[in-house]
Design a protein around this motif. Structure first.
Motif, PDB file in Angstrom:
ATOM      1  N   VAL A 193      29.177  19.298  22.070  1.00 42.33           N
ATOM      2  CA  VAL A 193      29.743  18.248  21.199  1.00 42.33           C
ATOM      3  C   VAL A 193      29.304  16.835  21.200  1.00 42.33           C
ATOM      4  CG1 VAL A 193      32.100  17.022  21.806  1.00 42.33           C
ATOM      5  CG2 VAL A 193      31.934  19.693  22.090  1.00 42.33           C
ATOM      6  N   HIS A 194      28.471  16.610  22.614  1.00 42.53           N
ATOM      7  CA  HIS A 194      27.945  15.351  22.545  1.00 42.53           C
ATOM      8  C   HIS A 194      26.831  14.983  21.415  1.00 42.53           C
ATOM      9  CE1 HIS A 194      26.188  11.701  24.444  1.00 42.53           C
ATOM     10  NE2 HIS A 194      24.897  12.347  24.477  1.00 42.53           N
ATOM     11  N   SER A 195      26.087  16.002  21.086  1.00 44.87           N
ATOM     12  CA  SER A 195      24.909  15.988  20.176  1.00 44.87           C
ATOM     13  C   SER A 195      25.587  15.844  18.660  1.00 44.87           C
ATOM     14  CB  SER A 195      23.918  17.012  20.368  1.00 44.87           C
ATOM     15  OG  SER A 195      24.447  18.137  20.033  1.00 44.87           O
ATOM     16  N   LYS A 196      26.766  16.500  18.582  1.00 46.26           N
ATOM     17  CA  LYS A 196      27.481  16.256  17.215  1.00 46.26           C
ATOM     18  C   LYS A 196      27.826  14.919  17.082  1.00 46.26           C
ATOM     19  CE  LYS A 196      29.227  21.082  17.346  1.00 46.26           C
ATOM     20  NZ  LYS A 196      30.403  21.697  17.134  1.00 46.26           N
ATOM     21  N   LYS A 197      28.505  14.225  18.227  1.00 44.38           N
ATOM     22  CA  LYS A 197      28.934  12.947  18.056  1.00 44.38           C
ATOM     23  C   LYS A 197      27.804  11.873  17.904  1.00 44.38           C
ATOM     24  CE  LYS A 197      33.116  13.368  20.877  1.00 44.38           C
ATOM     25  NZ  LYS A 197      33.875  12.908  21.982  1.00 44.38           N
ATOM     26  N   GLN A 198      26.660  12.353  18.420  1.00 41.73           N
ATOM     27  CA  GLN A 198      25.456  11.306  18.429  1.00 41.73           C
ATOM     28  C   GLN A 198      24.935  11.446  17.038  1.00 41.73           C
ATOM     29  OE1 GLN A 198      24.514   9.330  20.472  1.00 41.73           O
ATOM     30  NE2 GLN A 198      23.150   8.462  19.282  1.00 41.73           N
ATOM     31  N   ASP A 199      25.106  12.766  16.473  1.00 37.01           N
ATOM     32  CA  ASP A 199      24.549  12.608  14.736  1.00 37.01           C
ATOM     33  C   ASP A 199      25.329  11.819  14.128  1.00 37.01           C
ATOM     34  OD1 ASP A 199      22.486  14.311  15.692  1.00 37.01           O
ATOM     35  OD2 ASP A 199      23.433  16.334  15.099  1.00 37.01           O
ATOM     36  N   LEU A 200      26.873  11.963  14.370  1.00 38.98           N
ATOM     37  CA  LEU A 200      27.598  11.176  13.228  1.00 38.98           C
ATOM     38  C   LEU A 200      27.508   9.797  13.617  1.00 38.98           C
ATOM     39  CD1 LEU A 200      31.097  13.108  13.992  1.00 38.98           C
ATOM     40  CD2 LEU A 200      29.550  13.004  11.864  1.00 38.98           C
ATOM     41  N   LYS A 201      27.060   9.239  14.837  1.00 44.11           N
ATOM     42  CA  LYS A 201      26.908   7.810  15.104  1.00 44.11           C
ATOM     43  C   LYS A 201      25.558   7.516  14.296  1.00 44.11           C
ATOM     44  CE  LYS A 201      28.278   7.122  19.418  1.00 44.11           C
ATOM     45  NZ  LYS A 201      28.169   6.628  20.885  1.00 44.11           N
ATOM     46  N   ASP A 202      24.677   8.216  14.306  1.00 45.51           N
ATOM     47  CA  ASP A 202      23.516   7.838  13.940  1.00 45.51           C
ATOM     48  C   ASP A 202      23.451   7.902  12.362  1.00 45.51           C
ATOM     49  OD1 ASP A 202      22.335   7.816  16.518  1.00 45.51           O
ATOM     50  OD2 ASP A 202      21.060   9.863  16.208  1.00 45.51           O
ATOM     51  N   ARG A 203      24.086   8.837  11.695  1.00 42.08           N
ATOM     52  CA  ARG A 203      24.262   8.606  10.461  1.00 42.08           C
ATOM     53  C   ARG A 203      25.071   7.696   9.957  1.00 42.08           C
ATOM     54  NH1 ARG A 203      26.938  14.254   8.046  1.00 42.08           N
ATOM     55  NH2 ARG A 203      28.528  13.284   9.458  1.00 42.08           N
ATOM     56  N   ASP A 204      26.072   6.931  10.620  1.00 48.00           N
ATOM     57  CA  ASP A 204      26.964   5.732  10.333  1.00 48.00           C
ATOM     58  C   ASP A 204      26.177   4.683  10.316  1.00 48.00           C
ATOM     59  OD1 ASP A 204      29.389   7.415   9.883  1.00 48.00           O
ATOM     60  OD2 ASP A 204      30.190   6.860  11.974  1.00 48.00           O
ATOM     61  N   ILE A 205      25.349   4.695  11.348  1.00 44.74           N
ATOM     62  CA  ILE A 205      24.302   3.159  11.591  1.00 44.74           C
ATOM     63  C   ILE A 205      23.469   3.283  10.413  1.00 44.74           C
ATOM     64  CG2 ILE A 205      22.450   2.426  13.100  1.00 44.74           C
ATOM     65  CD1 ILE A 205      23.979   3.438  15.429  1.00 44.74           C
ATOM     66  N   GLN A 206      22.799   4.511  10.190  1.00 43.33           N
ATOM     67  CA  GLN A 206      22.067   4.691   8.783  1.00 43.33           C
ATOM     68  C   GLN A 206      22.691   4.194   7.571  1.00 43.33           C
ATOM     69  OE1 GLN A 206      18.739   5.392   9.081  1.00 43.33           O
ATOM     70  NE2 GLN A 206      18.347   5.502   6.886  1.00 43.33           N
ATOM     71  N   ARG A 207      23.882   4.524   7.405  1.00 43.33           N
ATOM     72  CA  ARG A 207      24.534   3.984   6.226  1.00 43.33           C
ATOM     73  C   ARG A 207      24.832   2.697   6.150  1.00 43.33           C
ATOM     74  NH1 ARG A 207      29.840   6.128   6.681  1.00 43.33           N
ATOM     75  NH2 ARG A 207      28.881   8.283   6.857  1.00 43.33           N
ATOM     76  N   ASP A 208      25.044   2.159   7.173  1.00 39.29           N
ATOM     77  CA  ASP A 208      25.446   0.626   7.459  1.00 39.29           C
ATOM     78  C   ASP A 208      24.007  -0.144   7.112  1.00 39.29           C
ATOM     79  OD1 ASP A 208      27.927   1.052   7.998  1.00 39.29           O
ATOM     80  OD2 ASP A 208      27.727   0.832  10.033  1.00 39.29           O
ATOM     81  N   THR A 209      23.049   0.443   7.724  1.00 41.84           N
ATOM     82  CA  THR A 209      21.738  -0.357   7.472  1.00 41.84           C
ATOM     83  C   THR A 209      21.380  -0.346   5.762  1.00 41.84           C
ATOM     84  OG1 THR A 209      20.574   1.483   8.167  1.00 41.84           O
ATOM     85  CG2 THR A 209      20.866  -0.163   9.788  1.00 41.84           C
TER      86      THR A 209
END
Length: 159
Positions: free
Chosen positions: A135-151
């Motif tokens: 579960v932790h790595s799935k949440k981290q993937d979502l976070k990374d994807r959101d950061i990438q989209r914002d940048t």
């Protein structure tokens, strides 16, 4: 009249397993042929495939695709239909089967179907050797994807 958009990624792609990259960290990918019946191929030409609980199992030195649902072909009679959930043999070289089976047995990895497509008139399956995500790595993937989209949005606004 407007042209209809094609939903598929490319004209040769039959279907993709969208859950594979979300649930597994894919370490290696392989291309395999698949042994099918005629009604299954006709159904696949219409794109009627579901990878929901699909995986690859190994029995007697062979690899089998299990849990992939290929819908029955509608234009065929009742007695000529195939079983939608049957095991389908994967066509791989012996050394590829040995490598995959040893990695699954030793490291506890899983082999999942990723994509199904036509290549020179033959149905091929891209399978991936993956490790299950927690579960932790799935949440981290979502976070990374959101950061990438914002940048990407911020970079696009500066141009």
């Amino acid at each position: 009249m407007a042209k209809k958009k094609n939903k598929k990624a490319s004209p040769n792609t039959i279907g993709t397993n969208k859950q594979a990259r979300r649930l597994y960290e894919i370490l290696e990918t392989f291309e395999a042929g698949i042994s099918l019946l005629g009604t299954e191929v006709k159904s696949l030409r219409g794109g009627h495939v579901s990878f929901k609980d699909g995986y690859v199992s190994f029995h007697d030195g062979s690899a089998f695709l299990v849990g992939v649902h290929i819908a029955p072909y509608e234009q065929t009679g009742q007695y000529d239909q195939h079983d939608p959930e049957r095991r389908r043999r994967l066509l791989l070289h012996k050394h590829e089967i040995d490598v995959l089976q040893s990695k699954v047995d030793q490291r506890g990895l899983t082999v999942v179907p990723m994509k199904m497509y036509f290549s020179r008139g033959k149905v091929k399956v891209q399978i991936g050797l993956g490790r299950g995500k927690n579960v932790h790595s799935k949440k981290q993937d979502l976070k990374d994807r959101d950061i990438q989209r914002d940048t990407q949005r911020q970079l696009a606004s500066y141009k």
